[in-house]
Design a protein around this motif. Structure first.
Motif, PDB file in Angstrom:
ATOM      1  N   PHE B 135       0.803  -1.215   0.000  1.00 24.93           N
ATOM      2  CA  PHE B 135       0.000   0.000   0.000  1.00 24.93           C
ATOM      3  C   PHE B 135       0.833   1.261   0.000  1.00 24.93           C
ATOM      4  CE2 PHE B 135      -4.025  -1.896   0.228  1.00 24.93           C
ATOM      5  CZ  PHE B 135      -3.977  -2.973   1.072  1.00 24.93           C
ATOM      6  N   ASN B 136       2.109   1.092  -0.271  1.00 25.33           N
ATOM      7  CA  ASN B 136       2.936   2.285  -0.399  1.00 25.33           C
ATOM      8  C   ASN B 136       2.902   3.127   0.879  1.00 25.33           C
ATOM      9  OD1 ASN B 136       4.653   3.815  -1.968  1.00 25.33           O
ATOM     10  ND2 ASN B 136       3.032   5.207  -2.599  1.00 25.33           N
ATOM     11  N   ILE B 137       3.070   2.452   2.010  1.00 29.00           N
ATOM     12  CA  ILE B 137       3.050   3.166   3.288  1.00 29.00           C
ATOM     13  C   ILE B 137       4.488   3.407   3.714  1.00 29.00           C
ATOM     14  CG2 ILE B 137       2.375   3.022   5.726  1.00 29.00           C
ATOM     15  CD1 ILE B 137       0.196   1.078   4.882  1.00 29.00           C
ATOM     16  N   VAL B 138       4.741   4.623   4.167  1.00 29.43           N
ATOM     17  CA  VAL B 138       6.094   4.946   4.608  1.00 29.43           C
ATOM     18  C   VAL B 138       6.238   4.600   6.081  1.00 29.43           C
ATOM     19  CG1 VAL B 138       7.707   6.834   4.981  1.00 29.43           C
ATOM     20  CG2 VAL B 138       6.301   6.778   2.916  1.00 29.43           C
ATOM     21  N   ASN B 139       7.315   3.921   6.404  1.00 32.91           N
ATOM     22  CA  ASN B 139       7.561   3.554   7.792  1.00 32.91           C
ATOM     23  C   ASN B 139       8.225   4.712   8.504  1.00 32.91           C
ATOM     24  OD1 ASN B 139       8.158   2.409  10.214  1.00 32.91           O
ATOM     25  ND2 ASN B 139       9.605   0.877   9.424  1.00 32.91           N
ATOM     26  N   ASP B 140       7.453   5.410   9.308  1.00 31.78           N
ATOM     27  CA  ASP B 140       8.043   6.560   9.986  1.00 31.78           C
ATOM     28  C   ASP B 140       8.303   6.315  11.461  1.00 31.78           C
ATOM     29  OD1 ASP B 140       4.856   8.378   9.925  1.00 31.78           O
ATOM     30  OD2 ASP B 140       5.406   6.340  10.485  1.00 31.78           O
ATOM     31  N   PHE B 141       8.422   5.059  11.832  1.00 29.55           N
ATOM     32  CA  PHE B 141       8.807   4.731  13.192  1.00 29.55           C
ATOM     33  C   PHE B 141      10.320   4.727  13.317  1.00 29.55           C
ATOM     34  CE2 PHE B 141       4.891   3.927  15.046  1.00 29.55           C
ATOM     35  CZ  PHE B 141       4.126   3.002  14.359  1.00 29.55           C
ATOM     36  N   THR B 142      10.799   5.060  14.504  1.00 28.92           N
ATOM     37  CA  THR B 142      12.207   4.810  14.778  1.00 28.92           C
ATOM     38  C   THR B 142      12.324   3.309  15.087  1.00 28.92           C
ATOM     39  OG1 THR B 142      12.019   5.094  17.174  1.00 28.92           O
ATOM     40  CG2 THR B 142      12.390   7.087  15.852  1.00 28.92           C
ATOM     41  N   PRO B 143      13.518   2.764  14.934  1.00 31.21           N
ATOM     42  CA  PRO B 143      13.653   1.321  15.187  1.00 31.21           C
ATOM     43  C   PRO B 143      13.217   0.927  16.595  1.00 31.21           C
ATOM     44  CG  PRO B 143      15.590   2.154  14.079  1.00 31.21           C
ATOM     45  CD  PRO B 143      14.744   3.350  14.388  1.00 31.21           C
ATOM     46  N   GLU B 144      13.479   1.802  17.557  1.00 25.30           N
ATOM     47  CA  GLU B 144      13.081   1.459  18.928  1.00 25.30           C
ATOM     48  C   GLU B 144      11.571   1.433  19.050  1.00 25.30           C
ATOM     49  OE1 GLU B 144      16.855   3.156  18.512  1.00 25.30           O
ATOM     50  OE2 GLU B 144      15.027   4.368  18.480  1.00 25.30           O
ATOM     51  N   GLU B 145      10.942   2.439  18.487  1.00 26.44           N
ATOM     52  CA  GLU B 145       9.475   2.488  18.539  1.00 26.44           C
ATOM     53  C   GLU B 145       8.887   1.272  17.865  1.00 26.44           C
ATOM     54  OE1 GLU B 145       8.742   6.134  16.555  1.00 26.44           O
ATOM     55  OE2 GLU B 145       8.234   7.199  18.399  1.00 26.44           O
ATOM     56  N   GLU B 146       9.489   0.951  16.731  1.00 25.41           N
ATOM     57  CA  GLU B 146       8.962  -0.165  15.966  1.00 25.41           C
ATOM     58  C   GLU B 146       9.058  -1.454  16.780  1.00 25.41           C
ATOM     59  OE1 GLU B 146      10.664  -0.299  12.072  1.00 25.41           O
ATOM     60  OE2 GLU B 146       9.626  -2.182  11.609  1.00 25.41           O
ATOM     61  N   ALA B 147      10.202  -1.632  17.427  1.00 22.20           N
ATOM     62  CA  ALA B 147      10.375  -2.842  18.235  1.00 22.20           C
ATOM     63  C   ALA B 147       9.392  -2.849  19.392  1.00 22.20           C
ATOM     64  CB  ALA B 147      11.807  -2.908  18.752  1.00 22.20           C
ATOM     65  N   GLN B 148       9.168  -1.694  19.979  1.00 15.50           N
ATOM     66  CA  GLN B 148       8.267  -1.631  21.129  1.00 15.50           C
ATOM     67  C   GLN B 148       6.833  -1.959  20.720  1.00 15.50           C
ATOM     68  OE1 GLN B 148       7.517   2.206  22.717  1.00 15.50           O
ATOM     69  NE2 GLN B 148       6.193   1.368  24.306  1.00 15.50           N
ATOM     70  N   ILE B 149       6.422  -1.386  19.597  1.00 16.71           N
ATOM     71  CA  ILE B 149       5.042  -1.637  19.166  1.00 16.71           C
ATOM     72  C   ILE B 149       4.871  -3.080  18.740  1.00 16.71           C
ATOM     73  CG2 ILE B 149       3.357  -1.036  17.400  1.00 16.71           C
ATOM     74  CD1 ILE B 149       4.327   1.821  17.684  1.00 16.71           C
ATOM     75  N   LYS B 150       5.912  -3.629  18.166  1.00 17.13           N
ATOM     76  CA  LYS B 150       5.837  -5.033  17.784  1.00 17.13           C
ATOM     77  C   LYS B 150       5.652  -5.893  19.023  1.00 17.13           C
ATOM     78  CE  LYS B 150       8.243  -8.628  15.334  1.00 17.13           C
ATOM     79  NZ  LYS B 150       9.434  -9.124  14.727  1.00 17.13           N
ATOM     80  N   LYS B 151       6.403  -5.566  20.060  1.00 14.66           N
ATOM     81  CA  LYS B 151       6.309  -6.340  21.289  1.00 14.66           C
ATOM     82  C   LYS B 151       4.927  -6.205  21.923  1.00 14.66           C
ATOM     83  CE  LYS B 151       9.191  -7.279  25.280  1.00 14.66           C
ATOM     84  NZ  LYS B 151       9.216  -6.312  26.376  1.00 14.66           N
TER      85      LYS B 151
END
Lengths: 522, 159
Positions: B135-151
């Protein structure tokens, strides 16, 4: 957000599209709509895609909608209005009396009957099952932080007794009068709860006081597809008959252990099960045939708005009632070909997965699944329950777990292993149901006598000369023949009485048992 | 009785009143305007999209109007898309989004539902990275945020 459409008239569409449109550019209400249409796993993944989407969808409103869509609003209301719920003592610790095992425990009668008539702070609409499931696992942090209003302080939550004495018929009526039906005592619309069992309109205002953390926590608990033993409703759970033990054999650390019980009744309830095809799996350890032979393993589906307490009375969606050990073993992942040669307690090397034959088909909407193990006849012991789970056959990531797909093949191939029974006699050492004990008695076999292997043959030969008059078998004296397997299927073409005359041993189906290889031909 | 709808690029569409009123927005407009014959301007919808929307409304002109409030009734809920609707929605992604946006603007709930379910079906089975790509979505998370939300959302994986 990018302005996708220009509202001035006359401008061509080309000017609005300079970049390829992204999903994240859609307005919030559209994103929410998409988020609500996603199943649980995909929703979690969708949240991880971008900040915009995360902030839009990880909101109180969306979780509230997701929760009520999947589980219905009644559960949430029950949780939020503790003053209106039935204060039954937990089913997990019934009063201990030595005579109780022949009857359902007092709590289970409450559990099985639909209309509770406790007068004062009653609620026919409470589900102790779900209450208990949730209470066992409430995260202490969120319990402290989430502002659950106590009923006393919130004037809206006036207990409306008349509301709950209405019989809860489970017919799904037209939802339009669900809201207004029932007690008119309370003037506040929030306290007016539609009666249980009727389809009702979702009105988020009724449950708005639940915090997002609470909603997510409840969602997590209720959406589990595997239920550990401690979240099951086990009649006579306590110390004497059933007990919970800690054990490293379970990844949950606990097992339900059956010491000995007459009224065996284990119930596990799943709610908000998404549409699909499922297999039911019980992970159990069995050390005696009594708890499983002639025991009914059943599954019943019920609607979201129905009372789980009454679900057990509905017709079965699935049922399995093994009439022999072999039939039971066929549905497990244990090597089962040596049923008659191994001492029973070595038959199941530890835990085994019992997968009920047949598929549970959940169609259309989210449904509840009521699972039960019941056997109300005779004493039994020797059963450990770890968990029960639903395996989704439509999900490629999960369907591998089904015995029908995986382990079954392994089990069939395992038939050629050498028998090592250490010369032990094959007799179940615990009392078992079925005609076997009666046959043993008639043929003069003493299951408790330990016999030296050499003497075994002598005593058997000696037995052979004992005249066994077929009519003696009909003369049962004080004991009646158990009728469960009294009509043995003579697949072998040999009548049971002839076999008996030969002095062959019979299993409970009346069929001649296979002789151990080490036996001399008689 | 026919009404005239005008798209943002000044194209006229003649439709039956009954069909046009599948859109609650248009229905309300017609009630306000009364017996007038004047065309209804839809500045947020282009001709191509409006064609598709009208096609949908024509096909579903005899469907019962949905109750405005959501009910818990299991009979009314179905997660499956009809076959005709599925074929109807086999368009490229841009058009799909535009149909969804038009359905949102015009307040045609069934069409919005179908559109969103179609998008949901595309999302099914994909990892977050695959969803972004689709869907052509830009990932604007920082790696830490991304890891946290994944968890935080790990529990949803086997539910």
């Amino acid at each position: 957000m990018a302005n996708i459409f220009k509202d001035t008239k006359g401008k061509g569409i080309k000017e609005t599209k300079d970049t390829k449109k992204s999903l994240g550019d859609l307005p919030a209400e559209v994103l929410i709509h998409i988020g609500l249409a996603l199943p649980c796993r995909e929703f979690g993944r969708f949240l991880q895609t971008s900040r915009t989407i995360h902030s839009c969808l990880d909101s109180h409103y969306v979780w509230h909608r997701r929760f009520t869509t999947r589980f219905g609003q009644a559960i949430l209301e029950d949780k939020l209005n503790p003053s209106l719920t039935n204060n039954d003592p937990s089913r997990m610790s019934p009063p201990l009396t030595s005579s109780s095992p022949r009857f359902p425990s007092p709590n289970s009668q409450t559990f099985h009957s639909s209309s509770n008539n406790n007068s004062n702070n009653n609620s026919a609409s409470t589900s102790p099952i779900l209450q208990q499931q949730f209470d066992n696992h409430l995260d202490p942090v969120s319990a402290v932080s989430s502002p659950l209003p106590s009923a006393a302080s919130s004037p809206r939550l006036t207990p409306s007794v008349a509301l709950h004495t209405l019989p809860s018929d489970s017919s799904s009526d037209d939802g339009s009068d669900g809201d207004g039906n029932g007690g008119e005592r309370s003037s506040s619309s929030c306290a007016k709860r539609p009666p249980k069992g009727k389809v009702r309109r979702i009105d988020l205002r009724r449950t708005n006081m639940a915090s997002k953390e609470m909603l997510i926590d409840m969602y997590k608990q209720l959406s589990r597809m595997t239920l550990p033993a401690e979240d099951m409703m086990i009649a006579h759970m306590g110390n004497q008959f059933w007990r919970m033990i800690t054990s490293s054999e379970s990844k949950y650390g606990k097992l339900a252990e059956l010491a000995s019980v007459w009224w065996m009744d284990v119930v596990a309830v799943f709610v908000g099960v998404p549409p699909g095809r499922y297999k039911v799996q019980w992970r159990v350890k069995v050390t005696s045939d009594a708890p499983v032979v002639n025991t009914e393993f059943r599954a019943v589906l019920f609607d979201k708005h129905e009372d789980p307490n009454t679900a057990g009375e509905k017709p079965n969606a699935l049922t399995f009632r093994p009439t022999s050990k072999q039939e039971f073993v066929q549905q497990t992942d244990s090597p089962g070909s040596r049923v008659h040669k191994k001492p029973f307690r070595n038959l199941f090397k530890g835990f085994t997965i019992l997968e009920l034959p047949g598929e549970l088909l959940v169609e259309g909407d989210y449904h509840g699944v009521f699972l039960q193990i019941r056997n109300h006849d005779d004493w039994k012991s020797g059963l450990y329950i770890d968990y029960v789970r639903l395996v989704n056959l439509d999900d490629p990531e999960q369907s591998q777990e089904s015995l029908a797909n995986g382990l079954h093949g392994q089990r069939v191939a395992a038939g050629n292993e050498p028998v090592d029974d250490e010369g032990e006699e094959y007799y179940p050492t615990s009392s078992s149901s079925g005609p076997l004990p009666w046959f043993q008695q008639t043929l003069g076999i003493n299951p408790h006598a330990r016999v030296d292997p050499r003497d075994r043959f002598r005593s058997r030969a000696a037995r052979q000369f004992r005249p066994v008059n077929p009519s003696a078998l009909l003369d049962v004296g004080a004991r009646t023949v158990p009728n469960s397997t009294s009509a043995p299927a003579n697949a072998g073409g040999e009548s049971p009485s002839t076999a008996r005359n030969r002095g062959d041993q019979l299993d409970e189906n009346g069929q001649p048992m296979e002789r151990p290889d080490s036996c001399l031909p008689l | 009785m026919t009404v005239i709808l005008v798209s943002s690029d000044n194209q006229d569409f003649k439709v039956d009143k009954e069909v046009a009123e599948r859109s609650i927005l248009i229905k309300n407009m017609l009630e306000d305007v009364g017996e007038s014959d004047s065309p209804i301007p839809l500045p947020n919808v282009t001709a191509a999209v409006l064609t598709k929307v009208i096609e949908y409304c024509e096909h579903h002109r005899n469907d019962p109007i949905q109750v405005p409030e959501e009910t818990d009734d299991p009979r009314k809920r179905s997660n499956d898309i009809e076959e005709w609707d599925m074929k109807f929605m086999q368009v490229d992604q841009e058009m799909l989004f535009e149909i969804i946006l038009a359905a949102n603007y015009l307040d045609i709930k069934p069409l919005l539902d179908v559109g969103c379910k179609t998008v949901a079906n595309i999302i099914k089975g994909k990892t977050p990275e695959e969803i972004r790509k689709a869907f052509n979505i830009v990932n604007d998370f920082t790696p830490e945020e991304e890891a946290q939300i994944k968890k935080e959302n790990e529990w949803a994986e086997d539910r």
